[in-house]
Design a protein around this motif. Structure first.
Motif, PDB file in Angstrom:
ATOM      1  N   ILE A   1       0.368  -1.049  -0.049  1.00 22.76           N
ATOM      2  CA  ILE A   1       0.369   0.155  -0.073  1.00 22.76           C
ATOM      3  C   ILE A   1       0.736   1.174   0.286  1.00 22.76           C
ATOM      4  O   ILE A   1       0.724   2.211   1.205  1.00 22.76           O
ATOM      5  CB  ILE A   1      -1.120   0.210   1.417  1.00 22.76           C
ATOM      6  CG1 ILE A   1      -0.181  -0.655   2.330  1.00 22.76           C
ATOM      7  CG2 ILE A   1      -2.206  -1.330   1.413  1.00 22.76           C
ATOM      8  CD1 ILE A   1      -0.920   0.096   4.204  1.00 22.76           C
TER       9      ILE A   1
ATOM     10  N   SER B   1      -0.034   5.345  -4.896  1.00 21.58           N
ATOM     11  CA  SER B   1       0.046   5.716  -4.226  1.00 21.58           C
ATOM     12  C   SER B   1       0.066   6.679  -3.048  1.00 21.58           C
ATOM     13  O   SER B   1      -0.419   7.155  -2.064  1.00 21.58           O
ATOM     14  CB  SER B   1       2.421   6.736  -4.263  1.00 21.58           C
ATOM     15  OG  SER B   1       2.897   5.889  -5.374  1.00 21.58           O
TER      16      SER B   1
ATOM     17  N   ALA C   1      -3.580   5.421  -1.348  1.00 26.96           N
ATOM     18  CA  ALA C   1      -2.896   3.589  -0.385  1.00 26.96           C
ATOM     19  C   ALA C   1      -3.098   4.389   0.743  1.00 26.96           C
ATOM     20  O   ALA C   1      -3.056   3.416   1.463  1.00 26.96           O
ATOM     21  CB  ALA C   1      -1.927   2.920  -0.824  1.00 26.96           C
TER      22      ALA C   1
ATOM     23  N   VAL D   1      -2.520  -2.324  -8.951  1.00 27.66           N
ATOM     24  CA  VAL D   1      -2.540  -3.246  -7.480  1.00 27.66           C
ATOM     25  C   VAL D   1      -1.629  -4.622  -8.019  1.00 27.66           C
ATOM     26  O   VAL D   1      -0.985  -5.110  -7.839  1.00 27.66           O
ATOM     27  CB  VAL D   1      -3.239  -3.155  -6.957  1.00 27.66           C
ATOM     28  CG1 VAL D   1      -3.037  -4.506  -5.785  1.00 27.66           C
ATOM     29  CG2 VAL D   1      -3.422  -1.516  -5.994  1.00 27.66           C
TER      30      VAL D   1
END
Lengths: 479, 120
Positions: A53, B11, B14, B89
């Motif tokens: 992540i 990014s 996330a 992803v």
């Protein structure tokens, strides 16, 4: 329903059989999909994912094997942090390498949910002829790995209500929000739920830390809040309705039986460091001292920690017969597996008030022998439960996450809400609360009017799932 | 699917705090740094500013200056953003697998070479 299809492809310098053998090995350098952890590649088997992540951070997720053709193809159902289907196709190339193609399918409803979770929009797609019903639960963060069966059970209840004529002629629409196992995110998710026009109620299946932050928002927005997990949380307002097991009931009924079974008197209390595990610790201490036992030590660690060694060492050093283990989600899985690897499982017995069928699937062999007392276990041998499990499997297929007490509690709460609204003659809070006093729902759990739990089941984790040892009545209102 | 836009989106999205900031902005239409920081416990003004910068570089929010104040609002088409996030992803996973396989082949090559040297 419309779907999004994503396709990706890579040419790899390894043969299809070699690549196939690497899937599920748990080696993170292979990427999160092939480097996932899978004990077996049979249909229905759990696959644990660690999703990147950004900035080096990682988040837990789950998938399940749906179909598998050795060396050629793996079909997965992605469960958390989002739902989708993933097909991995492996084709041999003349140079000895492999063309790996993945096709990901995600339905529109899930995209809308993700968009809302990402903060990109509200749930604008609820139609004005639908009755929106909120579900606030954890699909990411530490407790997220257990979230899919909760969403499934909520959807099953809503489908059944709609098949039965809906809510006073209108279809109920489930609106799912993810608190990411974080009260701060929970507040944002709750505020967006409260903004859905005409929201009838919110069903909450999340930590008590999130409940403490979000329940005042339900009261301020005059929205009934049905809180379902095992919890000590107070419900200081009529709009806040609690359904789950009371920890003091769980501990009162189960700990004396455990001491009787082992003949031991020494207890160690451990768990994550926030209000709920500490409240469990305080209640456990009360029960243990009342029956003449001794608490040898306590150790709490932050949510999302990797550092269990000091607690496990303390348990080993102080000499103990029993552990009360109040960890959550991913932390629960990590703690119990490290504890089991330390060899201490053989000389101690653990009571874990959150251990249910979904947790046990994640624990695997490391959880064998743990006890808990809950309102529901999938092994419950009653006609209502067999019928419920049959409907769950018919709706979600054989390769679906196991029904847990947490998930089944949401199913019962939604049916109880519907039956109270019908009895009260409307979906307004006053009608629901009026109806709740006189109506109930006859599901797998032993519940009285208004969803009050009347008995707990004592369960023990075995290699084939949780075995029911006994049924324990919950005597009167808890202290 | 590996264009820089989707990496930046990935990014940006996330991080839970950044998602929460997007949620707040979406809810109110337009907010200043101070208004956002006042709604978060434990996230300071400086941290909020740095999150806003990342979100702006990813093209998810836009900035409007009004005297001393900067007002932030959402820019993106939600569906496109979610799709870009998910695509990166999954692509990220394949890229990593591909790199690992290439590395394994290279390592095996080195071993063979060393063996040759030893026998020579």
């Amino acid at each position: 329903m419309a779907e999004l299809v994503l396709r990706s492809e890579a040419r790899l310098e390894a043969g299809p059989s070699e690549l196939f053998a690497l899937f599920g090995s748990g080696d993170p350098s292979l990427g999160w999909l092939f480097g996932s952890e899978a004990d077996a590649l049979r249909p229905g088997a759990l696959v644990r994912l660690t999703l990147p992540i950004g900035e080096g951070a990682r988040a837990p997720g789950t998938a399940r094997v749906q179909r598998c053709m050795p060396g050629r193809r793996i079909d997965l159902v992605h469960e958390t942090p989002w739902a989708g289907r993933v097909v991995c196709q492996l084709d041999a190339l003349p140079d000895g390498g492999t063309r790996l193609r993945i096709r990901v399918t995600i339905d529109d409803r899930e995209l809308v949910r993700l968009g809302a979770d990402f903060g990109l929009h509200s749930w604008a797609d609820v139609e004005d002829w639908e009755v929106p019903l909120g579900l606030l639960t954890s699909l990411s963060g530490s407790a997220g790995i257990l979230g899919r069966s909760t969403v499934n059970c909520a959807q099953l209840a809503v489908d059944e209500i709609n098949a039965d004529g809906g809510m006073l002629g209108r279809d109920v629409r489930l609106v799912v929000a993810d608190d990411a196992t974080d009260p701060g995110i929970g507040v944002i998710a709750m505020s967006r739920l409260c903004g859905v026009p005409g929201l009838a109620a919110v069903v909450g299946m999340h930590s008590s830390a999130t409940y403490a932050a979000t329940s005042p928002m339900a009261v301020a927005n005059a929205i009934p809040y049905l809180y379902t997990p095992t919890s000590e949380a107070a419900a200081p307002h009529p709009l806040l309705v609690r359904f789950g097991e009371r920890p003091l009931d769980q501990l009162h009924r189960a700990l004396p039986l455990m001491a009787e079974a082992t003949g031991g008197t020494r207890w160690f209390l451990t768990g994550n460091d926030y209000s709920w595990p500490r409240a469990i610790g305080a209640s456990a201490r009360e029960v243990i001292e009342r029956m003449g036992g001794t608490v040898t030590g306590e150790g709490y660690v932050p949510l999302g920690t990797q550092e269990f060694a000091p607690v496990i060492a303390a348990i080993g050093e102080r000499g103990t017969d029993h552990i009360v283990s109040s960890f959550v989600g991913q932390d629960h899985v990590r703690f119990e597996s490290e504890f089991s690897a330390s060899g201490l499982r053989g000389t101690t017995r653990t009571f874990a008030p959150l251990m249910d069928d979904a947790v046990v699937e994640h624990l695997g062999p490391s959880g064998v022998g743990i006890w808990n007392a809950l309102g529901y276990f999938a092994a419950m041998d009653t006609a209502e439960n067999h019928e419920f499990l049959r409907r769950y499997e018919a709706r979600f297929g054989r390769c679906s996450p196991p029904v847990s007490a947490a998930a089944e509690g949401v199913y019962e709460a939604i049916h109880t809400w519907a039956s109270a609204c019908r009895s009260g003659g409307g979906i307004e809070p006053s009608a629901f609360l009026g109806g709740l006093r006189t109506s109930g729902f006859r599901g797998p759990r032993r519940c009285g009017r208004g969803g009050t739990l009347e008995s707990l089941l004592l369960g023990e984790a075995t290699p084939s799932g949780i075995k029911v040892l006994d049924e324990l009545p919950v005597a009167g209102p808890s202290p | 699917m590996t264009d820089p836009t989707s990496d930046a989106t990935f990014s940006a999205l996330a991080d839970q705090t950044r998602r929460a900031i997007l949620g707040l902005i979406g809810e109110h239409g337009e907010l200043t740094v101070g208004e956002i920081a006042s709604r978060f416990d434990g996230v300071g003004r400086t941290a909020v500013s740095s999150h806003l910068r990342i979100l702006r570089l990813a093209g998810l929010i836009t900035e409007r200056r009004d005297g001393r104040y900067r007002h932030y609002s959402l820019t993106s088409t939600p569906a496109d953003t979610v799709v870009a996030f998910l695509a990166s992803v999954y692509q990220n996973s394949l890229d990593q697998l591909s790199a690992a396989m290439t590395e394994a082949v290279a390592a095996a090559g080195n071993t063979v070479q060393q063996d040759d040297e030893l026998s020579a």
